[in-house]
Design a protein around this motif. Structure first.
Motif, PDB file in Angstrom:
ATOM      1  N   THR A   1       0.822  -1.205   0.000  1.00 26.61           N
ATOM      2  CA  THR A   1       0.000   0.000   0.000  1.00 26.61           C
ATOM      3  C   THR A   1       0.857   1.255   0.000  1.00 26.61           C
ATOM      4  O   THR A   1       1.987   1.242   0.478  1.00 26.61           O
ATOM      5  CB  THR A   1      -0.964   0.020   1.207  1.00 26.61           C
TER       6      THR A   1
ATOM      7  N   ASN B   1      -1.221   3.989   0.708  1.00 24.42           N
ATOM      8  CA  ASN B   1      -2.276   4.756   1.365  1.00 24.42           C
ATOM      9  C   ASN B   1      -2.173   4.653   2.881  1.00 24.42           C
ATOM     10  O   ASN B   1      -1.797   3.615   3.425  1.00 24.42           O
ATOM     11  CB  ASN B   1      -3.649   4.244   0.923  1.00 24.42           C
TER      12      ASN B   1
ATOM     13  N   THR C   1      -5.971   1.343   4.459  1.00 23.59           N
ATOM     14  CA  THR C   1      -6.074   0.246   3.503  1.00 23.59           C
ATOM     15  C   THR C   1      -7.184  -0.703   3.941  1.00 23.59           C
ATOM     16  O   THR C   1      -7.284  -1.035   5.127  1.00 23.59           O
ATOM     17  CB  THR C   1      -4.738  -0.524   3.423  1.00 23.59           C
TER      18      THR C   1
END
Length: 156
Positions: free
Chosen positions: A120, A122, A125
């Protein structure tokens, strides 16, 4: 404490139970039905108090007070990883509480077997937990700059 006192005291204790600071907020009206309903410590260091004030029970007016304090910034509970909802039924969200560019997330059962691997970029997640059986699991995050964090996930 005096009769009809509506002063609300807040204490911040560290993990060992030692007092770090204390504050108080005094009401102005000195009514008998003053109640603190909720308190929130924000990430920006401010504190929000919510409560009611009434001359008699059943005739409450809501009050919301926001206090700012630069010293509180260092006292906010910080987290490295947060999972919600927890316990989870179908999908969980893993929120990483520190800066990173890329991270690997691994899901392990309590026997140490890796069940999922996620990459990820981000901060939050989504993880599919539908195939997991009821029980406890461990989520481990490792970032590109070798920061790590662990959290327990509970499957309903």
């Amino acid at each position: 404490i005096e009769t009809d006192d509506e002063t609300f005291w807040m204490l911040y204790l560290d993990g060992n139970g030692n007092e770090q600071w204390r504050k108080h907020v005094k009401g102005e009206s000195r009514k008998r039905e003053e109640r603190l309903s909720d308190i929130k410590l924000n990430r920006d260091g401010s504190i929000i108090l919510a409560g009611t004030s009434a001359e008699e029970l059943g005739k409450e007016n809501w009050k919301i007070v926001k206090l700012g304090d630069k010293q509180v910034n260092d006292l906010i509970e910080k987290y490295d990883i947060k999972i919600y909802p927890n316990p989870v039924t179908d999908y969980a969200y893993v929120e990483i509480g520190f800066d990173f560019k890329e991270a690997d997330g691994m899901l392990y059962d309590m026997g140490g077997r890796q069940l999922q691997n996620l990459k990820t970029k981000n901060r939050v997640t989504k993880i599919n937990t539908q195939a997991l059986v009821q029980g406890a699991y461990l989520i481990t995050i490792k970032t590109n700059d070798n920061k790590t964090a662990n959290a327990k996930l509970i499957k309903k």
